[in-house]
Design a protein around this motif. Structure first.
Motif, PDB file in Angstrom:
ATOM      1  N   ILE A 292       0.836  -1.201   0.000  1.00 11.04           N
ATOM      2  CA  ILE A 292       0.000   0.000   0.000  1.00 11.04           C
ATOM      3  C   ILE A 292       0.875   1.258   0.000  1.00 11.04           C
ATOM      4  CG2 ILE A 292      -1.648   1.325   1.395  1.00 11.04           C
ATOM      5  CD1 ILE A 292      -2.953  -1.436   2.051  1.00 11.04           C
ATOM      6  N   SER A 293       2.021   1.178   0.690  1.00  7.67           N
ATOM      7  CA  SER A 293       2.887   2.366   0.724  1.00  7.67           C
ATOM      8  C   SER A 293       3.455   2.691  -0.660  1.00  7.67           C
ATOM      9  CB  SER A 293       4.007   2.203   1.745  1.00  7.67           C
ATOM     10  OG  SER A 293       4.935   1.255   1.285  1.00  7.67           O
ATOM     11  N   TYR A 294       3.591   1.685  -1.528  1.00  5.01           N
ATOM     12  CA  TYR A 294       4.063   1.967  -2.896  1.00  5.01           C
ATOM     13  C   TYR A 294       3.103   2.913  -3.604  1.00  5.01           C
ATOM     14  CZ  TYR A 294       7.294  -1.988  -2.508  1.00  5.01           C
ATOM     15  OH  TYR A 294       8.275  -2.840  -2.111  1.00  5.01           O
ATOM     16  N   LYS A 295       1.834   2.759  -3.289  1.00  2.68           N
ATOM     17  CA  LYS A 295       0.834   3.580  -3.959  1.00  2.68           C
ATOM     18  C   LYS A 295       1.120   5.068  -3.710  1.00  2.68           C
ATOM     19  CE  LYS A 295      -4.025   3.879  -4.850  1.00  2.68           C
ATOM     20  NZ  LYS A 295      -5.376   3.499  -4.479  1.00  2.68           N
ATOM     21  N   ASN A 296       1.588   5.372  -2.516  1.00  5.22           N
ATOM     22  CA  ASN A 296       1.913   6.767  -2.199  1.00  5.22           C
ATOM     23  C   ASN A 296       3.224   7.218  -2.823  1.00  5.22           C
ATOM     24  OD1 ASN A 296      -0.380   6.841  -0.610  1.00  5.22           O
ATOM     25  ND2 ASN A 296       0.754   6.011   1.144  1.00  5.22           N
ATOM     26  N   LEU A 297       4.094   6.272  -3.079  1.00  5.55           N
ATOM     27  CA  LEU A 297       5.398   6.631  -3.649  1.00  5.55           C
ATOM     28  C   LEU A 297       5.325   6.900  -5.144  1.00  5.55           C
ATOM     29  CD1 LEU A 297       7.760   4.042  -1.902  1.00  5.55           C
ATOM     30  CD2 LEU A 297       7.744   6.508  -1.582  1.00  5.55           C
ATOM     31  N   LEU A 298       4.334   6.286  -5.798  1.00  5.64           N
ATOM     32  CA  LEU A 298       4.246   6.397  -7.258  1.00  5.64           C
ATOM     33  C   LEU A 298       3.207   7.433  -7.663  1.00  5.64           C
ATOM     34  CD1 LEU A 298       4.212   2.564  -8.128  1.00  5.64           C
ATOM     35  CD2 LEU A 298       6.190   4.109  -8.090  1.00  5.64           C
ATOM     36  N   SER A 299       3.367   7.984  -8.866  1.00  2.00           N
ATOM     37  CA  SER A 299       2.321   8.875  -9.381  1.00  2.00           C
ATOM     38  C   SER A 299       1.130   8.007  -9.805  1.00  2.00           C
ATOM     39  CB  SER A 299       2.853   9.655 -10.581  1.00  2.00           C
ATOM     40  OG  SER A 299       2.979   8.770 -11.691  1.00  2.00           O
ATOM     41  N   THR A 300      -0.019   8.660  -9.989  1.00  2.00           N
ATOM     42  CA  THR A 300      -1.212   7.898 -10.383  1.00  2.00           C
ATOM     43  C   THR A 300      -0.968   7.146 -11.681  1.00  2.00           C
ATOM     44  OG1 THR A 300      -2.475   9.671  -9.404  1.00  2.00           O
ATOM     45  CG2 THR A 300      -3.710   8.107 -10.751  1.00  2.00           C
ATOM     46  N   GLN A 301      -0.312   7.812 -12.650  1.00  2.00           N
ATOM     47  CA  GLN A 301      -0.049   7.135 -13.935  1.00  2.00           C
ATOM     48  C   GLN A 301       0.855   5.925 -13.762  1.00  2.00           C
ATOM     49  OE1 GLN A 301       0.336  10.627 -13.966  1.00  2.00           O
ATOM     50  NE2 GLN A 301      -0.334  11.428 -15.961  1.00  2.00           N
ATOM     51  N   GLN A 302       1.880   6.106 -12.923  1.00  2.00           N
ATOM     52  CA  GLN A 302       2.802   4.981 -12.701  1.00  2.00           C
ATOM     53  C   GLN A 302       2.077   3.812 -12.028  1.00  2.00           C
ATOM     54  OE1 GLN A 302       5.896   6.820 -10.390  1.00  2.00           O
ATOM     55  NE2 GLN A 302       6.626   8.058 -12.096  1.00  2.00           N
ATOM     56  N   VAL A 315       3.930  -8.111 -20.276  1.00  2.00           N
ATOM     57  CA  VAL A 315       3.526  -7.302 -21.431  1.00  2.00           C
ATOM     58  C   VAL A 315       4.717  -7.064 -22.344  1.00  2.00           C
ATOM     59  CG1 VAL A 315       2.436  -5.138 -22.155  1.00  2.00           C
ATOM     60  CG2 VAL A 315       1.936  -6.065 -19.893  1.00  2.00           C
ATOM     61  N   SER A 316       4.602  -7.510 -23.598  1.00  2.00           N
ATOM     62  CA  SER A 316       5.742  -7.303 -24.493  1.00  2.00           C
ATOM     63  C   SER A 316       5.617  -5.989 -25.271  1.00  2.00           C
ATOM     64  CB  SER A 316       5.903  -8.487 -25.446  1.00  2.00           C
ATOM     65  OG  SER A 316       4.740  -8.627 -26.205  1.00  2.00           O
ATOM     66  N   LYS A 317       4.386  -5.661 -25.673  1.00  3.12           N
ATOM     67  CA  LYS A 317       4.238  -4.417 -26.443  1.00  3.12           C
ATOM     68  C   LYS A 317       3.483  -3.389 -25.615  1.00  3.12           C
ATOM     69  CE  LYS A 317       4.815  -6.373 -30.978  1.00  3.12           C
ATOM     70  NZ  LYS A 317       4.672  -7.843 -30.754  1.00  3.12           N
ATOM     71  N   ILE A 318       4.262  -2.600 -24.913  1.00  4.55           N
ATOM     72  CA  ILE A 318       3.702  -1.675 -23.930  1.00  4.55           C
ATOM     73  C   ILE A 318       2.911  -0.544 -24.595  1.00  4.55           C
ATOM     74  CG2 ILE A 318       5.690  -0.079 -23.679  1.00  4.55           C
ATOM     75  CD1 ILE A 318       4.507  -1.677 -20.624  1.00  4.55           C
ATOM     76  N   ASN A 319       3.198  -0.297 -25.890  1.00  2.53           N
ATOM     77  CA  ASN A 319       2.512   0.793 -26.581  1.00  2.53           C
ATOM     78  C   ASN A 319       1.391   0.328 -27.496  1.00  2.53           C
ATOM     79  OD1 ASN A 319       3.549   3.285 -25.672  1.00  2.53           O
ATOM     80  ND2 ASN A 319       5.527   2.679 -26.554  1.00  2.53           N
ATOM     81  N   GLN A 320       1.073  -0.944 -27.442  1.00  2.00           N
ATOM     82  CA  GLN A 320       0.043  -1.458 -28.332  1.00  2.00           C
ATOM     83  C   GLN A 320      -1.344  -0.940 -27.913  1.00  2.00           C
ATOM     84  OE1 GLN A 320      -0.487  -5.735 -28.500  1.00  2.00           O
ATOM     85  NE2 GLN A 320       0.262  -5.662 -30.608  1.00  2.00           N
ATOM     86  N   ASN A 325      -5.876   0.611 -24.529  1.00  6.58           N
ATOM     87  CA  ASN A 325      -7.330   0.767 -24.427  1.00  6.58           C
ATOM     88  C   ASN A 325      -7.911  -0.021 -23.261  1.00  6.58           C
ATOM     89  OD1 ASN A 325      -7.305   2.465 -26.576  1.00  6.58           O
ATOM     90  ND2 ASN A 325      -7.925   0.912 -28.093  1.00  6.58           N
ATOM     91  N   THR A 326      -7.445  -1.249 -23.115  1.00  8.01           N
ATOM     92  CA  THR A 326      -7.999  -2.087 -22.042  1.00  8.01           C
ATOM     93  C   THR A 326      -7.850  -1.411 -20.681  1.00  8.01           C
ATOM     94  OG1 THR A 326      -7.272  -3.991 -23.307  1.00  8.01           O
ATOM     95  CG2 THR A 326      -7.958  -4.421 -21.041  1.00  8.01           C
ATOM     96  N   TYR A 327      -6.729  -0.739 -20.484  1.00  9.33           N
ATOM     97  CA  TYR A 327      -6.477  -0.159 -19.159  1.00  9.33           C
ATOM     98  C   TYR A 327      -6.567   1.367 -19.146  1.00  9.33           C
ATOM     99  CZ  TYR A 327      -5.093  -4.919 -18.275  1.00  9.33           C
ATOM    100  OH  TYR A 327      -5.108  -6.278 -18.165  1.00  9.33           O
ATOM    101  N   GLN A 328      -7.115   1.903 -20.233  1.00  6.78           N
ATOM    102  CA  GLN A 328      -7.311   3.354 -20.349  1.00  6.78           C
ATOM    103  C   GLN A 328      -6.037   4.144 -20.012  1.00  6.78           C
ATOM    104  OE1 GLN A 328     -10.709   3.593 -17.779  1.00  6.78           O
ATOM    105  NE2 GLN A 328     -12.109   3.339 -19.504  1.00  6.78           N
ATOM    106  N   LEU A 329      -4.968   3.767 -20.722  1.00  7.48           N
ATOM    107  CA  LEU A 329      -3.689   4.449 -20.522  1.00  7.48           C
ATOM    108  C   LEU A 329      -3.367   5.251 -21.773  1.00  7.48           C
ATOM    109  CD1 LEU A 329      -1.820   1.256 -19.269  1.00  7.48           C
ATOM    110  CD2 LEU A 329      -2.532   3.157 -17.816  1.00  7.48           C
ATOM    111  N   SER A 330      -2.636   6.373 -21.599  1.00  5.93           N
ATOM    112  CA  SER A 330      -2.268   7.134 -22.789  1.00  5.93           C
ATOM    113  C   SER A 330      -0.823   6.806 -23.169  1.00  5.93           C
ATOM    114  CB  SER A 330      -2.417   8.637 -22.535  1.00  5.93           C
ATOM    115  OG  SER A 330      -1.270   9.124 -21.898  1.00  5.93           O
TER     116      SER A 330
END
Ligand code: ATP
Ligand code: MG
Length: 369
Positions: A292-302, A315-320, A325-330
């Motif tokens: 849980i403490s990691y959650k505070n150490l990282l940014s929301t995006q991370q 995950v091999s293709k991180i930009n696919q 889309n599946t995880y709503q990441l930019s």
């Protein structure tokens, strides 16, 4: 002496408790026997230190092990390195005391009682950088004069690249290349630092060693090892359960060991699914505060990216598009976040796929978020 629990979660206790690594051990032995030094690299907790101690058992020469993880400068290096060499190659009793006094021109070694073992051990103290350099020279002179074949393993060798004394690499390299009876193992887990140190043409250690990249233990080898230890203690464990354990721990040595250690300690007879589930929740419970403490150490995006990687397993293709889309990441934030996660050793690159570095954290994220 037989151990109560055959699954070690730290240290090395002999061949019986060490799974396989025959090819790697052989590689280390032949490389050193043929006069080359070796660089041993793997992910954290894959088994480098264990493998060093295991291969020491097979060597017919004097061996020294030194861990420099906690050193931050040349002075600290010299102290730890010097103490390891003297204490592992000489004994503080009898005539070697005078010989040891003669090794050092500038400093005066002393003897103190090691609080852990209760045995006398040599101690050194160094007051400044000049003294450190002179003492390092004395230590290498001693190694040069000593005619016996010796292997010295320096663990967590990447540390020297963080020292403020930028000349450390060149200094060590020049001493090391003049030693004819001593071979070195340089080990560490920060791959990009170590590979750069040994394969960049502008660096002192360029092409001076043989690389050994330590991967996971092969699945069948590991399950056989686990089964034999359970059976020896008259505990029954089925193939499917064995498969599930090594898979869940991603065949990452420390995590397999810890899982088996817990399972082993919790039963006198059969291992079943119920017991596995119990061990998994115990692991989560014990570690939840850290997770849980990691959650505070990282940014929301991370954090979101870490969670997504955990859900996927690897995950091999991180930009696919599909993954994004599946995880709503930019795409742009993923690019930045993955670098940060790699630097913080929250994700590991295995082959060309990313996964959560701490296997159990990955499992916990996948189940709880
Ligand atoms: N071949 C093996 N068989 C059984 N247990 C092993 C084996 N190799 C390592 N281990 C155990 O796995 C754990 C991690 O191993 P080790 O400390 O050697 O890894 P490491 O790569 O040096 O880790 P770090 O990067 O944290 O220094 C230890 O508990 C060790 O006893
Ligand atoms: Mg280690």
């Amino acid at each position: 002496m037989a151990l109560d629990n055959p699954f070690l979660t730290q240290g090395y206790a002999g061949k019986e408790y060490f799974c396989n690594r025959q090819k790697e051990t052989q590689k280390i032995l032949t490389t050193l026997e043929n006069g080359r030094n070796l660089t041993l690299i793997s992910l954290r907790r894959m088994g480098k230190t264990g493998l060093i101690h295991h291969s020491f058992k097979e060597m017919k020469v004097d061996c020294v092990y030194v861990d420099i993880l906690h050193t931050t400068n040349l002075k600290e290096f010299t102290l730890i390195f010097g103490k390891a060499i003297i204490n592992q190659l000489e004994t503080p009793l009898g005539k070697s005391w005078n010989q040891v006094l003669n090794i050092f021109k500038k400093i005066q070694p002393s003897i103190k009682i090691d609080p852990l073992t209760g045995q006398p051990a040599f101690d050194l103290s160094i007051s400044n950088e000049k003294e450190a350099e002179d003492t390092l020279e004395d230590i290498f002179n001693y190694l040069t004069k000593r005619k016996k074949k010796t292997v010295i393993a320096i663990d967590e060798f990447q540390q020297i690249s963080y020292y403020p004394e930028k000349k450390t690499e060149a200094l060590l390299r020049s001493y090391i290349q003049n030693l004819h009876n001593v071979r070195f193992i340089f080990a560490g887990s920060i791959k990009h630092i170590l590979t750069a140190m040994f394969s960049d043409a502008s660096r002192p250690f360029y092409q001076s060693t043989q690389f050994l990249f330590l991967e996971s233990i092969e699945k069948n080898e590991y399950t056989e090892f686990i089964k034999s230890h359970f059976n020896k203690s008259k505990k029954k464990i089925e193939e499917n359960i064995l498969g599930e354990i090594v898979e869940w721990a991603h065949l990452h040595t420390f995590y397999v060991q810890l899982f088996c250690h817990k399972v082993f300690s919790k039963t006198d007879k059969n291992v079943d699914e119920k017991l596995l589930a119990e061990v998994k929740s115990e692991i989560f419970e014990e570690n939840e505060p850290y997770y849980i403490s990691y959650k505070n150490l990282l940014s929301t995006q991370q954090w979101n990216l870490l969670r997504a990687i955990a859900k996927e397993g690897s995950v091999s293709k991180i930009n696919q598009k599909k993954f994004l889309n599946t995880y709503q990441l930019s795409a742009s934030s993923v690019q930045r976040s993955i670098k940060a996660l790699e630097e913080r050793e929250m994700v590991a690159l295995e082959g060309n796929s990313y996964r959560v570095y701490d296997v159990f954290l990955g499992r916990w994220l996948a189940e709880n978020y």
